[in-house]
Write an enzyme that holds these catalytic residues in place. Structure first.
Site, mmCIF file in Angstrom:
data_model
loop_
_atom_site.group_PDB
_atom_site.id
_atom_site.type_symbol
_atom_site.label_atom_id
_atom_site.label_comp_id
_atom_site.label_asym_id
_atom_site.label_seq_id
_atom_site.Cartn_x
_atom_site.Cartn_y
_atom_site.Cartn_z
ATOM 1 N N HIS A 17 0.848 -1.208 0.000
ATOM 2 C CA HIS A 17 0.000 0.000 0.000
ATOM 3 C C HIS A 17 0.879 1.253 0.000
ATOM 4 C CE1 HIS A 17 -3.072 -2.563 2.384
ATOM 5 N NE2 HIS A 17 -3.587 -2.391 1.184
ATOM 6 N N LYS A 41 -17.726 -6.686 7.658
ATOM 7 C CA LYS A 41 -16.485 -7.464 7.657
ATOM 8 C C LYS A 41 -15.784 -7.294 8.997
ATOM 9 C CE LYS A 41 -12.636 -7.708 4.523
ATOM 10 N NZ LYS A 41 -12.045 -7.092 3.327
ATOM 11 N N ARG A 90 -1.790 -5.769 -8.625
ATOM 12 C CA ARG A 90 -0.699 -6.692 -8.328
ATOM 13 C C ARG A 90 -0.496 -7.707 -9.446
ATOM 14 N NH1 ARG A 90 -3.188 -8.023 -2.591
ATOM 15 N NH2 ARG A 90 -4.944 -7.991 -4.019
ATOM 16 N N SER A 127 -3.174 -7.848 2.793
ATOM 17 C CA SER A 127 -3.360 -7.744 4.242
ATOM 18 C C SER A 127 -3.862 -9.064 4.822
ATOM 19 C CB SER A 127 -4.350 -6.630 4.578
ATOM 20 O OG SER A 127 -3.855 -5.394 4.162
HETATM 21 O O1 PNS Z 1 -8.586 -2.843 0.437
HETATM 22 P P1 PNS Z 1 -9.849 -3.332 -0.217
HETATM 23 O O2 PNS Z 1 -10.751 -3.987 0.807
HETATM 24 O O3 PNS Z 1 -9.576 -4.214 -1.402
HETATM 25 O O4 PNS Z 1 -10.597 -2.001 -0.755
HETATM 26 C C1 PNS Z 1 -11.798 -2.099 -1.458
HETATM 27 C C2 PNS Z 1 -12.508 -0.739 -1.567
HETATM 28 C C3 PNS Z 1 -12.686 -0.101 -0.216
HETATM 29 C C4 PNS Z 1 -11.680 0.164 -2.453
HETATM 30 C C5 PNS Z 1 -13.879 -1.033 -2.232
HETATM 31 O O5 PNS Z 1 -14.477 -2.090 -1.567
HETATM 32 C C6 PNS Z 1 -14.826 0.164 -2.226
HETATM 33 O O6 PNS Z 1 -14.619 1.115 -2.958
HETATM 34 N N1 PNS Z 1 -15.866 0.074 -1.376
HETATM 35 C C7 PNS Z 1 -16.834 1.129 -1.199
HETATM 36 C C8 PNS Z 1 -18.216 0.698 -1.700
HETATM 37 C C9 PNS Z 1 -18.426 1.035 -3.163
HETATM 38 O O7 PNS Z 1 -18.200 2.144 -3.611
HETATM 39 N N2 PNS Z 1 -18.858 0.001 -3.917
HETATM 40 C C10 PNS Z 1 -19.210 0.130 -5.327
HETATM 41 C C11 PNS Z 1 -18.110 -0.309 -6.207
HETATM 42 S S1 PNS Z 1 -18.640 -0.336 -7.885
#
Ligand code: PNS
Length: 158
Positions: A17, A41, A90, A127
């Site tokens: 990150h 979660k 990645r 993570s």
């Molecule tokens: O570190 P992560 O858990 O892979 O991050 C994922 C994250 C937070 C970037 C993604 O889950 C997100 O943007 N969540 C917010 C909800 C949202 O906007 N969902 C619609 C996506 S099309």
């Protein structure tokens, strides 16, 4: 002011990150690191703990602001006046999922998503894997900042 968001769960922040955040900070005036509040979660660290760790390890970059958000990322972007999201990729396996999310986010709001290729040194890092290794006593030093390493060991081994 050219501003961008680096979103994620950051439970906890890893060197992977940090690599993306640091490289992004050289391209923009301000990088907003947005920590998702996800009540569905179960997390190892609270949102406040994750924010504190992120603030500490990004302080040296000088142009990072750490915030939390819930709901849709694009709504957060609109509230903050942020036109673009940076995501680290990645491997090809990340791409399907990220492409779909990028297209949906653009369709909903016009917010752009820019993909940055992860430093190969960290392309295997996540993570969840990190927590699994640390939980069973494996060595994760070098994969997370020292401060995070200390917190991980304390949290997982009581
Ligand atoms: O570190 P992560 O858990 O892979 O991050 C994922 C994250 C937070 C970037 C993604 O889950 C997100 O943007 N969540 C917010 C909800 C949202 O906007 N969902 C619609 C996506 S099309």
């Amino acid at each position: 002011m050219r501003r961008v968001v680096c979103p994620g769960s950051f439970d906890p922040v890893t060197n992977g990150h940090l690599d993306i955040i640091g490289r992004t900070s050289r391209l923009y005036d301000e990088v907003v690191v947005a920590v998702l509040i996800n009540i569905e979660k179960q997390s190892l660290f609270t949102v406040e703990e994750r924010i504190e760790m992120l603030q500490a390890v990004t302080r040296e970059y000088g142009n990072i602001r750490v915030e939390k958000f819930h709901g849709l990322l694009v709504d957060f972007c609109k509230q903050q006046g942020i036109p673009a999201i940076v995501k680290g990729l990645r491997a090809v396996s990340d791409f399907d999922y990220e492409l779909q999310m990028a297209q949906l986010n653009y369709r909903m709001s016009g917010v752009e998503t820019l993909f940055m290729s992860t430093n190969p040194e960290y392309s295997f890092l996540s993570s969840s894997r990190l927590k699994e290794i640390a939980r069973y006593g494996g060595d994760v030093s070098g994969l997370v900042p020292d401060l995070v390493h200390k917190s991980l060991v304390e949290r997982l081994r009581g």
